[in-house]
Design a protein around this motif. Structure first.
Motif, PDB file in Angstrom:
ATOM      1  N   GLY A  89     -38.256 -34.324 -18.673  1.00 38.13           N
ATOM      2  CA  GLY A  89     -38.489 -35.193 -19.817  1.00 38.13           C
ATOM      3  C   GLY A  89     -39.614 -34.644 -20.676  1.00 38.13           C
ATOM      4  N   GLY A  90     -40.599 -35.466 -20.947  1.00 39.90           N
ATOM      5  CA  GLY A  90     -41.738 -35.017 -21.728  1.00 39.90           C
ATOM      6  C   GLY A  90     -42.885 -34.490 -20.905  1.00 39.90           C
ATOM      7  N   LEU A  91     -42.698 -34.373 -19.590  1.00 34.45           N
ATOM      8  CA  LEU A  91     -43.783 -33.954 -18.709  1.00 34.45           C
ATOM      9  C   LEU A  91     -43.709 -32.466 -18.391  1.00 34.45           C
ATOM     10  N   SER A  92     -44.871 -31.817 -18.441  1.00 35.25           N
ATOM     11  CA  SER A  92     -44.994 -30.417 -18.028  1.00 35.25           C
ATOM     12  C   SER A  92     -46.328 -30.281 -17.304  1.00 35.25           C
ATOM     13  N   LEU A  93     -46.290 -30.311 -15.972  1.00 34.27           N
ATOM     14  CA  LEU A  93     -47.493 -30.349 -15.154  1.00 34.27           C
ATOM     15  C   LEU A  93     -47.513 -29.175 -14.185  1.00 34.27           C
ATOM     16  N   LYS A  94     -48.722 -28.813 -13.757  1.00 30.80           N
ATOM     17  CA  LYS A  94     -48.875 -27.744 -12.776  1.00 30.80           C
ATOM     18  C   LYS A  94     -49.860 -28.201 -11.707  1.00 30.80           C
ATOM     19  N   PHE A  95     -49.501 -27.951 -10.427  1.00 31.86           N
ATOM     20  CA  PHE A  95     -50.294 -28.420  -9.310  1.00 31.86           C
ATOM     21  C   PHE A  95     -50.690 -27.270  -8.390  1.00 31.86           C
ATOM     22  N   LYS A  96     -51.934 -27.325  -7.923  1.00 26.08           N
ATOM     23  CA  LYS A  96     -52.368 -26.442  -6.846  1.00 26.08           C
ATOM     24  C   LYS A  96     -52.016 -27.096  -5.517  1.00 26.08           C
ATOM     25  N   LEU A  97     -51.386 -26.332  -4.617  1.00 26.18           N
ATOM     26  CA  LEU A  97     -51.086 -26.814  -3.278  1.00 26.18           C
ATOM     27  C   LEU A  97     -51.890 -26.019  -2.259  1.00 26.18           C
ATOM     28  N   LEU A 151     -52.273 -37.301 -14.268  1.00 27.10           N
ATOM     29  CA  LEU A 151     -51.830 -36.268 -15.206  1.00 27.10           C
ATOM     30  C   LEU A 151     -50.674 -36.766 -16.060  1.00 27.10           C
ATOM     31  N   ALA A 152     -49.727 -37.490 -15.427  1.00 22.33           N
ATOM     32  CA  ALA A 152     -48.598 -38.017 -16.188  1.00 22.33           C
ATOM     33  C   ALA A 152     -49.073 -38.991 -17.259  1.00 22.33           C
ATOM     34  N   ALA A 153     -50.036 -39.848 -16.909  1.00 25.56           N
ATOM     35  CA  ALA A 153     -50.570 -40.804 -17.876  1.00 25.56           C
ATOM     36  C   ALA A 153     -51.327 -40.105 -18.996  1.00 25.56           C
ATOM     37  N   ARG A 154     -52.126 -39.111 -18.638  1.00 24.75           N
ATOM     38  CA  ARG A 154     -52.906 -38.411 -19.656  1.00 24.75           C
ATOM     39  C   ARG A 154     -52.001 -37.619 -20.595  1.00 24.75           C
ATOM     40  N   GLN A 155     -50.960 -36.987 -20.041  1.00 21.99           N
ATOM     41  CA  GLN A 155     -50.065 -36.213 -20.892  1.00 21.99           C
ATOM     42  C   GLN A 155     -49.289 -37.113 -21.854  1.00 21.99           C
ATOM     43  N   ALA A 156     -49.080 -38.367 -21.451  1.00 20.21           N
ATOM     44  CA  ALA A 156     -48.415 -39.320 -22.340  1.00 20.21           C
ATOM     45  C   ALA A 156     -49.346 -39.834 -23.429  1.00 20.21           C
ATOM     46  N   VAL A 166     -62.965 -39.651  -2.065  1.00 14.23           N
ATOM     47  CA  VAL A 166     -63.220 -38.348  -1.447  1.00 14.23           C
ATOM     48  C   VAL A 166     -63.533 -37.320  -2.544  1.00 14.23           C
ATOM     49  N   LYS A 167     -64.767 -36.845  -2.550  1.00 16.19           N
ATOM     50  CA  LYS A 167     -65.200 -35.950  -3.625  1.00 16.19           C
ATOM     51  C   LYS A 167     -64.384 -34.655  -3.700  1.00 16.19           C
ATOM     52  N   PRO A 168     -64.073 -33.974  -2.569  1.00 17.91           N
ATOM     53  CA  PRO A 168     -63.267 -32.753  -2.674  1.00 17.91           C
ATOM     54  C   PRO A 168     -61.877 -33.008  -3.264  1.00 17.91           C
ATOM     55  N   VAL A 169     -61.333 -34.181  -3.034  1.00 13.60           N
ATOM     56  CA  VAL A 169     -60.033 -34.515  -3.613  1.00 13.60           C
ATOM     57  C   VAL A 169     -60.152 -34.683  -5.130  1.00 13.60           C
ATOM     58  N   ILE A 170     -61.247 -35.267  -5.581  1.00 11.90           N
ATOM     59  CA  ILE A 170     -61.495 -35.361  -7.027  1.00 11.90           C
ATOM     60  C   ILE A 170     -61.575 -33.960  -7.633  1.00 11.90           C
ATOM     61  N   SER A 171     -62.255 -33.048  -6.955  1.00  7.35           N
ATOM     62  CA  SER A 171     -62.349 -31.670  -7.457  1.00  7.35           C
ATOM     63  C   SER A 171     -60.968 -31.029  -7.545  1.00  7.35           C
ATOM     64  N   TRP A 172     -60.130 -31.301  -6.563  1.00  9.72           N
ATOM     65  CA  TRP A 172     -58.756 -30.787  -6.548  1.00  9.72           C
ATOM     66  C   TRP A 172     -57.980 -31.340  -7.750  1.00  9.72           C
ATOM     67  N   ALA A 173     -58.135 -32.637  -8.011  1.00  7.89           N
ATOM     68  CA  ALA A 173     -57.452 -33.259  -9.142  1.00  7.89           C
ATOM     69  C   ALA A 173     -57.920 -32.656 -10.472  1.00  7.89           C
ATOM     70  N   ARG A 174     -59.227 -32.357 -10.578  1.00  6.49           N
ATOM     71  CA  ARG A 174     -59.737 -31.725 -11.804  1.00  6.49           C
ATOM     72  C   ARG A 174     -59.111 -30.358 -12.007  1.00  6.49           C
ATOM     73  N   GLU A 175     -58.907 -29.618 -10.919  1.00  4.57           N
ATOM     74  CA  GLU A 175     -58.229 -28.324 -11.041  1.00  4.57           C
ATOM     75  C   GLU A 175     -56.805 -28.517 -11.556  1.00  4.57           C
ATOM     76  N   ASN A 176     -56.107 -29.523 -11.045  1.00  8.11           N
ATOM     77  CA  ASN A 176     -54.748 -29.783 -11.518  1.00  8.11           C
ATOM     78  C   ASN A 176     -54.732 -30.155 -12.997  1.00  8.11           C
ATOM     79  N   MET A 177     -55.734 -30.903 -13.443  1.00  6.32           N
ATOM     80  CA  MET A 177     -55.848 -31.215 -14.864  1.00  6.32           C
ATOM     81  C   MET A 177     -55.986 -29.935 -15.684  1.00  6.32           C
ATOM     82  N   ASP A 178     -56.858 -29.039 -15.236  1.00  6.25           N
ATOM     83  CA  ASP A 178     -57.061 -27.777 -15.953  1.00  6.25           C
ATOM     84  C   ASP A 178     -55.790 -26.938 -15.959  1.00  6.25           C
ATOM     85  N   HIS A 179     -55.130 -26.826 -14.810  1.00  8.77           N
ATOM     86  CA  HIS A 179     -53.905 -26.030 -14.732  1.00  8.77           C
ATOM     87  C   HIS A 179     -52.799 -26.618 -15.601  1.00  8.77           C
ATOM     88  N   SER A 180     -52.826 -27.927 -15.816  1.00  7.74           N
ATOM     89  CA  SER A 180     -51.826 -28.593 -16.657  1.00  7.74           C
ATOM     90  C   SER A 180     -52.230 -28.608 -18.128  1.00  7.74           C
TER      91      SER A 180
END
Length: 303
Positions: A89-97, A151-156, A166-180
């Motif tokens: 649809g209108g979403l184009s996201l990238k995730f670090k695993l 990310l889906a909400a922000r891209q919309a 959990v602070k490390p999880v927040i850091s992970w989410a910030r990386e996903n924001m940057d990659h997206s």
């Protein structure tokens, strides 16, 4: 009253549930195939154990001293971390695993249907909330993990507040924001119940609220979260934060023994009659047409 729905996310190129059974699942994330525990897969595998061993680049082995932790047995070609994309649809996201000691990899693919729901509702809400001093819808994501829904909400086009303890999880989410290639998400390392209470005292309101609470957890200051003890209280507090005119709400639960009927009862008591309710199970089908239940959900929206 709406009937219970079984929602199966649309296929996407970087994810595939190859097989499931014997309390395990065999999945492909991008270029790599993983085998890991799945307590709901109580049936037999369709492929042989040898097929699973040959296909898997990484296999999770539980620690005999811990019911939750374990280690990954990997082949030389396995990369850690690695990246996958989601385009629908209108979403184009990238995730670090990444391979974690809790068997998780940082992504729950069954949630992709909720991402599409979030994106669609925010696009519609943007028409209704546009007025002086309200540039765009605002969304609160609680227990937000690595940020797929954020990310889906922000891209919309929403203003997004992402809350996780959990602070490390927040850091992970910030990386996903940057990659997206997104920006300006508000990050809060906070206990969800404390945050919602504080927002209520401040009189703040949100057009969208998303919850994906665990069965058990700890806040950053040791606050104890037990789903069946605290969920009712949290939902009541969230009801006070939800905008009265232009809104959507989503809750997901992944806890053995929790039924979508439980959610229907709770939501009826807390929110009363809601517009456009949808509730049921999130299901992913493997390549042998076995349907694996991966959580219950309830969602509604004014648009």
């Amino acid at each position: 009253m709406p009937s219970i729905q079984l929602i199966t996310p649309a296929p996407w190129a970087d994810y595939e549930l190859i097989d499931s059974g014997n309390f395990q699942k065999l999945e492909r994330f991008g270029d790599f195939v993983l085998a890991r525990p799945e307590p709901q897969a109580i049936w037999d595998k369709s492929l042989s154990d040898r097929d699973w061993e040959d296909r898997a680049h990484a296999i999770f082995r539980r620690d005999r001293q811990s019911p939750e932790r374990g280690d990954w047995q990997t082949k030389p070609e396995m990369r850690d971390p690695w990246y996958v994309s989601f385009r629908q649809g209108g979403l184009s996201l990238k995730f670090k695993l990444a391979l974690t000691t809790f068997k998780h990899v940082g992504l729950f693919p069954e949630q992709s249907d909720n991402w599409a729901f979030i994106h669609e509702k925010i696009k519609k809400l943007s028409v209704h909330v546009a007025r002086p001093n309200v540039a765009r819808p605002n969304v609160l994501n609680l227990f937000a993990y690595t940020g797929g829904a954020s990310l889906a909400a922000r891209q919309a086009g929403a203003d997004v507040t992402h809350v996780d303890a959990v602070k490390p999880v927040i850091s992970w989410a910030r990386e996903n924001m940057d990659h997206s290639e997104l920006d300006n998400i508000r990050w809060m390392v906070e206990d969800a119940v404390k945050f919602v209470r504080r927002e209520g005292r401040r009189g703040n309101r949100y057009n969208g609220i998303i919850l994906d609470p665990p069965a058990y957890g700890r806040g950053p200051d040791g606050e104890k979260w037990v789903l069946e003890e605290h969920l009712n209280e949290l939902l009541k507090a969230c009801a006070e934060l939800l905008d009265r005119e232009n809104f959507f709400f989503i809750i997901n639960l992944y806890s053995l023994g929790f039924s979508s009927i439980l959610l229907d009862n709770l939501m009826g008591q807390v929110f009363g009659t809601v517009p456009n309710p949808e509730w049921g199970e999130l299901v992913v089908e493997d390549n042998f047409q076995k349907r694996l239940p991966l959580g219950v959900f309830y969602r509604f929206a004014s648009v």
